[in-house]
Design a protein around this motif. Structure first.
Motif, PDB file in Angstrom:
ATOM      1  N   GLN A   1      14.581 -10.609  -3.324  1.00 14.20           N
ATOM      2  CA  GLN A   1      15.165 -11.281  -4.482  1.00 14.20           C
ATOM      3  C   GLN A   1      16.507 -11.922  -4.148  1.00 14.20           C
ATOM      4  OE1 GLN A   1      15.271  -8.143  -7.430  1.00 14.20           O
ATOM      5  NE2 GLN A   1      13.258  -8.710  -8.282  1.00 14.20           N
ATOM      6  N   GLU A   2      17.203 -11.347  -3.167  1.00 12.70           N
ATOM      7  CA  GLU A   2      18.495 -11.895  -2.779  1.00 12.70           C
ATOM      8  C   GLU A   2      18.382 -13.041  -1.777  1.00 12.70           C
ATOM      9  OE1 GLU A   2      21.460 -11.217  -3.908  1.00 12.70           O
ATOM     10  OE2 GLU A   2      20.701  -9.734  -5.342  1.00 12.70           O
TER      11      GLU A   2
ATOM     12  N   MET B   1      20.293 -17.953   1.094  1.00 10.28           N
ATOM     13  CA  MET B   1      20.016 -19.271   1.663  1.00 10.28           C
ATOM     14  C   MET B   1      20.891 -20.335   1.025  1.00 10.28           C
ATOM     15  SD  MET B   1      17.834 -18.825   4.033  1.00 10.28           S
ATOM     16  CE  MET B   1      17.452 -20.541   4.317  1.00 10.28           C
ATOM     17  N   SER B   2      21.125 -20.208  -0.287  1.00 14.53           N
ATOM     18  CA  SER B   2      21.988 -21.168  -0.976  1.00 14.53           C
ATOM     19  C   SER B   2      23.406 -21.097  -0.445  1.00 14.53           C
ATOM     20  CB  SER B   2      21.959 -20.889  -2.481  1.00 14.53           C
ATOM     21  OG  SER B   2      22.834 -21.762  -3.167  1.00 14.53           O
ATOM     22  N   ASP B   3      23.898 -19.869  -0.191  1.00 19.01           N
ATOM     23  CA  ASP B   3      25.243 -19.721   0.356  1.00 19.01           C
ATOM     24  C   ASP B   3      25.343 -20.316   1.758  1.00 19.01           C
ATOM     25  OD1 ASP B   3      25.989 -18.465  -1.952  1.00 19.01           O
ATOM     26  OD2 ASP B   3      25.711 -16.426  -1.152  1.00 19.01           O
TER      27      ASP B   3
ATOM     28  N   TYR C   1       0.837  -1.210   0.000  1.00 19.99           N
ATOM     29  CA  TYR C   1       0.000   0.000   0.000  1.00 19.99           C
ATOM     30  C   TYR C   1       0.870   1.258   0.000  1.00 19.99           C
ATOM     31  CZ  TYR C   1      -3.296   3.534   1.625  1.00 19.99           C
ATOM     32  OH  TYR C   1      -4.045   4.684   1.749  1.00 19.99           O
ATOM     33  N   HIS C   2       1.949   1.224   0.787  1.00 22.07           N
ATOM     34  CA  HIS C   2       2.857   2.376   0.837  1.00 22.07           C
ATOM     35  C   HIS C   2       3.511   2.614  -0.523  1.00 22.07           C
ATOM     36  CE1 HIS C   2       5.923   5.149   2.287  1.00 22.07           C
ATOM     37  NE2 HIS C   2       6.852   4.358   1.723  1.00 22.07           N
ATOM     38  N   ASN C   3       4.004   1.554  -1.167  1.00 24.85           N
ATOM     39  CA  ASN C   3       4.651   1.713  -2.474  1.00 24.85           C
ATOM     40  C   ASN C   3       3.667   2.200  -3.529  1.00 24.85           C
ATOM     41  OD1 ASN C   3       7.076   0.867  -1.416  1.00 24.85           O
ATOM     42  ND2 ASN C   3       6.824  -1.275  -2.060  1.00 24.85           N
ATOM     43  N   TYR C   4       2.425   1.760  -3.418  1.00 23.03           N
ATOM     44  CA  TYR C   4       1.430   2.168  -4.417  1.00 23.03           C
ATOM     45  C   TYR C   4       1.047   3.639  -4.253  1.00 23.03           C
ATOM     46  CZ  TYR C   4      -3.017   2.467  -6.883  1.00 23.03           C
ATOM     47  OH  TYR C   4      -4.037   2.861  -7.712  1.00 23.03           O
ATOM     48  N   THR C   5       0.795   4.036  -2.996  1.00 19.31           N
ATOM     49  CA  THR C   5       0.344   5.415  -2.766  1.00 19.31           C
ATOM     50  C   THR C   5       1.483   6.417  -2.880  1.00 19.31           C
ATOM     51  OG1 THR C   5       0.638   5.101  -0.380  1.00 19.31           O
ATOM     52  CG2 THR C   5      -1.554   4.682  -1.293  1.00 19.31           C
ATOM     53  N   THR C   6       2.701   5.997  -2.554  1.00 16.56           N
ATOM     54  CA  THR C   6       3.828   6.938  -2.556  1.00 16.56           C
ATOM     55  C   THR C   6       4.502   7.014  -3.922  1.00 16.56           C
ATOM     56  OG1 THR C   6       4.212   6.469  -0.215  1.00 16.56           O
ATOM     57  CG2 THR C   6       5.994   7.551  -1.425  1.00 16.56           C
ATOM     58  N   TYR C   7       4.771   5.831  -4.522  1.00 13.45           N
ATOM     59  CA  TYR C   7       5.534   5.804  -5.768  1.00 13.45           C
ATOM     60  C   TYR C   7       4.686   5.397  -6.980  1.00 13.45           C
ATOM     61  CZ  TYR C   7       9.192   5.617  -2.222  1.00 13.45           C
ATOM     62  OH  TYR C   7       9.982   5.871  -1.127  1.00 13.45           O
ATOM     63  N   GLY C   8       3.426   5.049  -6.746  1.00  9.42           N
ATOM     64  CA  GLY C   8       2.593   4.609  -7.857  1.00  9.42           C
ATOM     65  C   GLY C   8       3.049   3.289  -8.441  1.00  9.42           C
ATOM     66  N   ALA C   9       3.659   2.430  -7.599  1.00  4.17           N
ATOM     67  CA  ALA C   9       4.207   1.161  -8.068  1.00  4.17           C
ATOM     68  C   ALA C   9       3.084   0.196  -8.422  1.00  4.17           C
ATOM     69  CB  ALA C   9       5.099   0.553  -6.991  1.00  4.17           C
ATOM     70  N   THR C  10       3.391  -0.703  -9.364  1.00  6.66           N
ATOM     71  CA  THR C  10       2.455  -1.761  -9.762  1.00  6.66           C
ATOM     72  C   THR C  10       3.219  -3.060  -9.949  1.00  6.66           C
ATOM     73  OG1 THR C  10       2.731  -1.191 -12.105  1.00  6.66           O
ATOM     74  CG2 THR C  10       0.888  -0.151 -10.930  1.00  6.66           C
ATOM     75  N   GLY C  11       2.488  -4.185  -9.958  1.00  8.25           N
ATOM     76  CA  GLY C  11       3.111  -5.482 -10.203  1.00  8.25           C
ATOM     77  C   GLY C  11       4.103  -5.855  -9.117  1.00  8.25           C
ATOM     78  N   MET C  12       5.296  -6.340  -9.543  1.00 10.16           N
ATOM     79  CA  MET C  12       6.322  -6.782  -8.604  1.00 10.16           C
ATOM     80  C   MET C  12       6.887  -5.633  -7.796  1.00 10.16           C
ATOM     81  SD  MET C  12       6.494 -10.049  -8.940  1.00 10.16           S
ATOM     82  CE  MET C  12       8.038 -10.397  -8.129  1.00 10.16           C
ATOM     83  N   ASP C  13       6.751  -4.401  -8.314  1.00  9.36           N
ATOM     84  CA  ASP C  13       7.281  -3.246  -7.589  1.00  9.36           C
ATOM     85  C   ASP C  13       6.501  -2.962  -6.310  1.00  9.36           C
ATOM     86  OD1 ASP C  13       9.201  -2.894  -9.510  1.00  9.36           O
ATOM     87  OD2 ASP C  13       7.971  -1.518 -10.712  1.00  9.36           O
ATOM     88  N   LEU C  14       5.323  -3.578  -6.166  1.00 15.29           N
ATOM     89  CA  LEU C  14       4.545  -3.374  -4.937  1.00 15.29           C
ATOM     90  C   LEU C  14       5.174  -4.066  -3.736  1.00 15.29           C
ATOM     91  CD1 LEU C  14       0.898  -3.826  -6.301  1.00 15.29           C
ATOM     92  CD2 LEU C  14       1.936  -1.702  -5.475  1.00 15.29           C
ATOM     93  N   ILE C  15       6.009  -5.084  -3.978  1.00 19.48           N
ATOM     94  CA  ILE C  15       6.606  -5.850  -2.873  1.00 19.48           C
ATOM     95  C   ILE C  15       7.555  -4.944  -2.094  1.00 19.48           C
ATOM     96  CG2 ILE C  15       8.054  -7.818  -2.266  1.00 19.48           C
ATOM     97  CD1 ILE C  15       7.099  -9.183  -4.798  1.00 19.48           C
ATOM     98  N   PRO C  16       7.366  -4.803  -0.794  1.00 15.95           N
ATOM     99  CA  PRO C  16       8.275  -3.966  -0.001  1.00 15.95           C
ATOM    100  C   PRO C  16       9.665  -4.595   0.076  1.00 15.95           C
ATOM    101  CG  PRO C  16       6.741  -5.130   1.430  1.00 15.95           C
ATOM    102  CD  PRO C  16       6.285  -5.385   0.025  1.00 15.95           C
ATOM    103  N   HIS C  17      10.697  -3.736  -0.064  1.00 14.27           N
ATOM    104  CA  HIS C  17      12.080  -4.206  -0.033  1.00 14.27           C
ATOM    105  C   HIS C  17      12.287  -5.346  -1.037  1.00 14.27           C
ATOM    106  CE1 HIS C  17      11.197  -2.570   4.067  1.00 14.27           C
ATOM    107  NE2 HIS C  17      12.319  -1.893   3.818  1.00 14.27           N
ATOM    108  N   ARG C  18      11.866  -5.087  -2.259  1.00  8.87           N
ATOM    109  CA  ARG C  18      11.896  -6.131  -3.283  1.00  8.87           C
ATOM    110  C   ARG C  18      13.301  -6.658  -3.520  1.00  8.87           C
ATOM    111  NH1 ARG C  18      10.815  -4.551  -9.413  1.00  8.87           N
ATOM    112  NH2 ARG C  18      12.862  -3.630  -8.961  1.00  8.87           N
ATOM    113  N   ASP C  19      14.301  -5.792  -3.528  1.00 11.62           N
ATOM    114  CA  ASP C  19      15.674  -6.236  -3.789  1.00 11.62           C
ATOM    115  C   ASP C  19      16.148  -7.228  -2.728  1.00 11.62           C
ATOM    116  OD1 ASP C  19      15.678  -4.598  -5.974  1.00 11.62           O
ATOM    117  OD2 ASP C  19      16.650  -2.912  -4.935  1.00 11.62           O
ATOM    118  N   PHE C  20      15.761  -6.965  -1.483  1.00 12.58           N
ATOM    119  CA  PHE C  20      16.162  -7.880  -0.403  1.00 12.58           C
ATOM    120  C   PHE C  20      15.553  -9.267  -0.607  1.00 12.58           C
ATOM    121  CE2 PHE C  20      14.844  -9.837   3.625  1.00 12.58           C
ATOM    122  CZ  PHE C  20      16.083 -10.107   4.180  1.00 12.58           C
TER     123      PHE C  20
END
Length: 226
Positions: free
Chosen positions: A195-196, A201-203, A174-193
């Motif tokens: 994804q890593e 976990m593999s390491d 909700y924060h990403n949508y209202t603040t940055y207008g994000a959609t799709g995968m960009d809605l996930i908070p801390h998306r880069d984290f």
């Protein structure tokens, strides 16, 4: 006239093969009364065979004075098929006593046969008042309640963690949508984290596996330069 009473409170009476079928009770009988006509210098003659009880109709009653147990068995009406047939009943009074005795035939009035038997087995109801069993049951109940309490506590813990994760993703999206207008995968908070996370976990798994794998020592001969 002699009355002979045979009974077995645990099982049906054993069929005596040498006795004619007409002179013995049915096979499902547990209490049998036999009336025998005895005369001097003559062979005994069975006059009547009365099945007093079977294992289908049994009543147990605790006696208080004297202490013991009353066992009542019911049989079929006798004489069978007669208008004057009477319901047959057998009553055995097991009386508590330290010294066992032989069963005592008390009476038979044409419908009810009574027997008394003093035996230590009749004192079983007095040995302990059940307090030990009750305390054991209480202990089991307390153990079950404690186990249930621990189990429910762990369940609540994981439920709170799950709800916290759901709230984190919902509020973050909700924060990403209202603040940055994000959609799709960009809605996930801390998306880069997130994804890593699979790579991290593999390491970690690779590091644990390499640490657990035994190291081989080299025993090859050689020399050291000095």
């Amino acid at each position: 006239m002699v009355d002979s009473l045979t009974f077995n409170i645990c099982d049906n009476l054993t069929i005596q093969g040498e006795v004619a079928e007409i002179d013995r009770c049915p096979s499902d009988t547990r209490v049998c009364l036999t009336k025998i006509n005895q005369k001097q210098e003559q062979e005994d003659r069975i006059v009547a065979v009365i099945p007093l009880g079977d294992g289908l109709n049994v009543n147990l009653t605790k006696l208080s004075s004297p202490t013991g147990l009353s066992i009542t068995m019911h049989g079929q009406p006798y004489p069978s098929g007669s208008d004057n047939a009477k319901d047959q009943t057998f009553n055995l009074k097991l009386i508590c006593d330290e010294n066992a005795s032989d069963p005592k035939f008390v009476s038979y009035d044409g419908s009810l046969a009574e027997v008394e038997w003093t035996n230590p087995a009749a004192c079983g109801s007095e040995v302990g008042d059940g307090s030990d069993n009750d305390s054991g049951n209480d202990g089991d109940s307390e153990g079950d309640e404690e186990e249930e309490s621990v189990g429910s506590g762990i369940g609540w813990f994981f439920l709170v963690i799950l709800l916290a994760f759901i709230a984190y993703f919902v509020l973050g999206a909700y924060h990403n949508y209202t603040t940055y207008g994000a959609t799709g995968m960009d809605l996930i908070p801390h998306r880069d984290f997130w994804q890593e996370v699979p790579y991290m976990m593999s390491d970690v798994v690779s590091h644990l596996c390499s640490s657990a794998r035994p190291r081989r020592s080299s025993n090859r001969g050689g020399y050291i330069a000095v």
